[in-house]
Design an enzyme around this catalytic site. Structure first.
Site, PDB file in Angstrom:
ATOM      1  CB  ALA A 290      -0.845   0.014   1.267  1.00 12.04           C
ATOM      2  CG  ASP A 291       1.766   5.755  -1.324  1.00 13.27           C
ATOM      3  OD1 ASP A 291       2.705   5.787  -0.499  1.00 13.27           O
ATOM      4  OD2 ASP A 291       1.702   6.544  -2.285  1.00 13.27           O
ATOM      5  CD1 TRP A 292       2.301   7.628   5.511  1.00  9.23           C
ATOM      6  CD2 TRP A 292       4.396   6.925   5.187  1.00  9.23           C
ATOM      7  NE1 TRP A 292       3.013   7.886   6.644  1.00  9.23           N
ATOM      8  CE2 TRP A 292       4.311   7.471   6.486  1.00  9.23           C
ATOM      9  CE3 TRP A 292       5.633   6.411   4.767  1.00  9.23           C
ATOM     10  CZ2 TRP A 292       5.394   7.533   7.353  1.00  9.23           C
ATOM     11  CZ3 TRP A 292       6.706   6.483   5.632  1.00  9.23           C
ATOM     12  CH2 TRP A 292       6.583   7.034   6.914  1.00  9.23           C
ATOM     13  CB  ALA A 294      -2.936   3.959   1.076  1.00  5.42           C
TER      14      ALA A 294
END
Ligand code: BGC
Length: 734
Positions: A290-292, A294
């Protein structure tokens, strides 16, 4: 007697124990077993708690990215699947790894990741610049150098390359990718993957790549970061997925999902994209991170009532590793009890993570070799390649009356502007572990380039923005006392990259006013730009005799700028992104679809044409293209076509010319772009030399287009091939 009896029994027991066979080495620790068997063996031994920790990523050290501030995490859990390491000390990193190896039950190594976007200690130009070099082999070389510095800093995984197609330069992250064209982005993305990962992930100095941000992040509404994206299935497959598909094919180990909501289903929980397309259709075997935070942010996006539901939806969609939300760790066990997720799904994700760790050789060689800093960073070969990339990525946008290169008759040049003495803003966003003190300033490069030849009259002129014009007088005097003026203008580092959207892409007014004031002096004006996005140059272009787009060129980029100014280097960059005339023209990109009234529908208040199209770039020499020759003007769908064009360097300097081959298909079942880039190649052509460029066109690969489900369609009919200013027709038959 009793004592004797006990002694006898004890002695017998000791003898028996010492004859007992030692525990066999668990299969997962056997270096010669196949990776799949090792993964399966380890998985069988793992508890649920150990599994969910493998799917969880935390940080180590203090983040210097102000968009994602974290606490200094000293108390890391050695069971963590991955740590983002904000440091470059391999000794500390090894001590942390030792805890994972020696103090956890199964000794599973930690995967250390970090954002090394365009260099670790040695910065090369920002990716948007790199795309303008049209030199993918050089991109592999710089990424390989960058991998080495990264690996020796204790990091085995970079969150790069970013292959988001970007057509809205208000979006600050346009700096991080390879421009507006899907084919170009795919080729550069693939070359970056090859550079980072090398032939074998387990070989020293190689690191795992991560394609980001999957997907259509570049299409955020109004260029506002983290926003909603509305995109049709057709455009997704035709444009935004193309770069990822090419880089997955090149063997990328991981993919990062994007923050944006894609027509209602955020990328973080988009099962269609994460599972159906990426893992099933394309056969991607790596894992998705996942992105930070997210997963946690899904509640902001209005698709989860609480963190638990967010975790459920993300895991079920095919998102394998949770970056910094701490949701998988906290909620997956409960979700399993409630039967909202299955053990099979958890196992599948864990397998993907473990497989990469085995491939990287982390189980067998978990520690980073300790190499002295003087041998680790900023090595001559690394700087040489970075300098070459800087030189090849700069684009000469305008050169009226060949004012560049600076002629030998010029005795004095005014060097004016906020960029002259500034090293920090040559670095670009995402500076890895680089320091401004290692970056050569333009001023210092100018002094060496022109030493003893040209008198350089410096004035600051103005800051990047603000209203202070008190430096103008000094600048005007410098201009008056010089034969020519070079203005060094542009953007600050912090104006592009993540969370740096801008409502206008023109230079701040103070810089435009400086140009206008200098123009009144009547000396030739050369403008050098350092920036992280295309700029709208409507107000200053008419006053400039020459414009060099030098981007944010990194550690040794300044000498590439001065080399181009002096004529030591012949510019060879061509734009990978269109420069609109004004912000109001956005979006404008070369592969737009034709409109129903091509002769009409123009803006009534400004020209409709952008200032500089994708592919534009001048040279100090002249290239003459001969007639395009086709092997046939009629080919079968299963056949292929060889197109050749001879290019003659008719000027007075050696040069590198990138030849861009486009196709168009104006009678397709669904409308196709006006033209589509299908191949490019850059070659050195010596002065007076002729070189033949060849495009080996494969109809299935180069003429088919995806339908809304991603299935390639190849149609018969008339096609056109375009190169230089030529356009030739050919036919494809069944
Ligand atoms: C960015 C990513 C980056 C991640 C980790 C996020 O905010 O969108 O590109 O890789 O942070 O630093």
């Amino acid at each position: 007697m009793k004592t004797f009896y006990y002694l006898f029994i004890t002695a017998a027991a000791i003898i028996l124990v010492s004859f007992k066979k030692p525990d066999p080495l668990p299969l997962y620790k056997n270096k010669s077993a196949p990776i799949e068997s090792r993964v399966n063996d380890l998985l069988k031994r793992m508890t649920l708690a150990e599994k969910v920790m493998q799917l969880s990523q935390y940080t180590l050290g203090l983040n210097d990215n102000e968009n994602n501030i974290n606490d200094l995490s000293k108390n890391f859990d050695p069971h963590a699947g991955s740590l983002i390491y904000f440091g470059s000390d391999p000794v500390f990193r090894n001590a942390v790894q030792k805890k994972a190896i020696e103090e956890t039950r199964l000794g599973i190594p930690i995967l250390f990741g970090f954002d090394v976007i365009h260099g670790c200690k040695t910065l090369y130009p920002i990716p948007l610049a790199v795309g303008c070099s049209w030199n993918t082999a050089l991109n592999s070389e710089v990424c390989s150098n960058s991998a080495k510095e990264t690996y020796l800093s204790g990091i085995n995984w970079t969150f790069s390359p970013m292959v988001d197609v970007a057509r809205d330069p208000r979006w600050g992250r346009v700096a991080e990718g390879y421009g507006e064209d899907p084919y170009t982005g795919g080729q550069f993305g693939a070359s970056a993957v090859r550079g980072y990962q090398g032939q074998s992930l387990s070989a020293p100095n190689n690191i795992a790549a991560c394609l980001k941000h999957y997907v259509a992040y570049g299409l955020v509404e109004g260029g506002r970061d983290y926003s909603f994206t509305d995109v049709s299935q057709q455009v997704l497959h035709d444009t935004y997925l193309v770069t990822f598909k090419a880089a997955v094919k090149a063997g990328a180990s991981t993919v990062m999902s994007s923050f944006n909501d894609i027509s209602g289903t955020p990328a973080t929980i988009n099962k269609y994209l994460l599972t159906d397309v990426l893992k099933t259709q394309w056969g991607f075997k790596g894992f998705v991170v996942a992105d930070w935070q997210a997963i946690a942010q899904l509640t902001n996006q209005g698709v989860a009532k609480d963190p638990e539901q967010a975790g459920e939806r993300a895991l079920n969609a095919g998102l394998d590793m949770d970056m910094l939300s701490d949701i998988y760790h906290k909620y997956l066990p409960d979700l399993l009890k409630q039967k909202k997720i299955t053990m099979a799904t958890v196992n599948e994700a864990v397998k993907r993570v473990l497989t990469l760790k085995f491939k990287l050789g982390l189980f067998d060689n978990p520690y980073t070799p300790i190499v002295d800093e003087s041998q680790r960073y900023l090595q001559p070969a690394t700087k040489k390649a970075a300098n070459q990339m800087a030189a090849e990525s700069m684009v000469l946008l305008k050169n009226k009356d060949n004012v560049l290169p600076i002629s030998s008759s010029i005795k004095s040049v005014a060097i004016i502007g906020p960029m002259v003495k500034d090293s920090t803003d040559l670095m670009g966003s995402w500076t890895g572990r680089a320091k401004a003190k290692d970056v050569e300033s333009i001023n210092s490069a100018l002094q060496s380039e022109f030493a003893g030849r040209v008198q350089l009259n410096y004035a600051h002129g103005c800051d990047f923005d603000g209203k202070d014009d008190s430096g103008f007088d000094e600048a005007l005097n410098a201009a008056k006392n010089s034969d020519e003026v070079v203005l060094f203008l542009g953007e600050k580092n912090s104006w592009s990259g993540e969370n740096t959207s801008r409502s206008t892409i023109a230079l701040p007014e103070i810089q435009e006013c400086l140009v206008a004031a200098i123009k009144k002096i009547g000396k030739p004006i050369i403008i050098v730009l350092n920036n992280g996005r295309p700029l709208a140059l409507k107000n200053i272009e008419p006053d400039a005799d020459a414009i060099l787009e030098a981007w944010q060129p990194g550690t040794v980029g300044a000498t590439a700028i001065t080399g181009i100014l002096s004529g030591r280097i012949n510019p060879s960059g061509k734009l990978d992104i269109t420069f609109p005339l004004t912000t109001g023209q956005i979006p404008v990109y070369y592969d737009m679809h034709p409109r129903s009234r091509p002769y009409s529908g123009n803006y009534q208040d400004i020209p409709t044409e952008p200032l500089y199209w994708f592919g534009h770039g001048l040279s100090y020499t002249t290239y003459n293209y001969g007639d395009v020759k086709l092997s046939s003007i009629k080919i079968k769908k299963t056949g292929h076509l060889v197109a050749k064009v001879e290019v003659n360097n008719a000027g007075k300097m050696d040069g590198k010319e990138a030849v861009l081959w486009y196709i168009s298909h104006p009678e397709a079942t669904i409308s196709r772009p006006r033209k589509e880039l299908k191949f490019f190649e850059k070659k050195l052509i010596k002065q007076g030399e002729k070189i033949v460029y060849t495009f080996d066109l494969d109809p299935e690969r180069d003429l088919s287009y995806p339908d809304a489900n991603g299935k390639q369609v190849l149609e018969s009919g008339d096609y056109y091939l375009m190169v230089g200013s030529q356009k030739v027709k050919f036919e494809v038959t069944d």
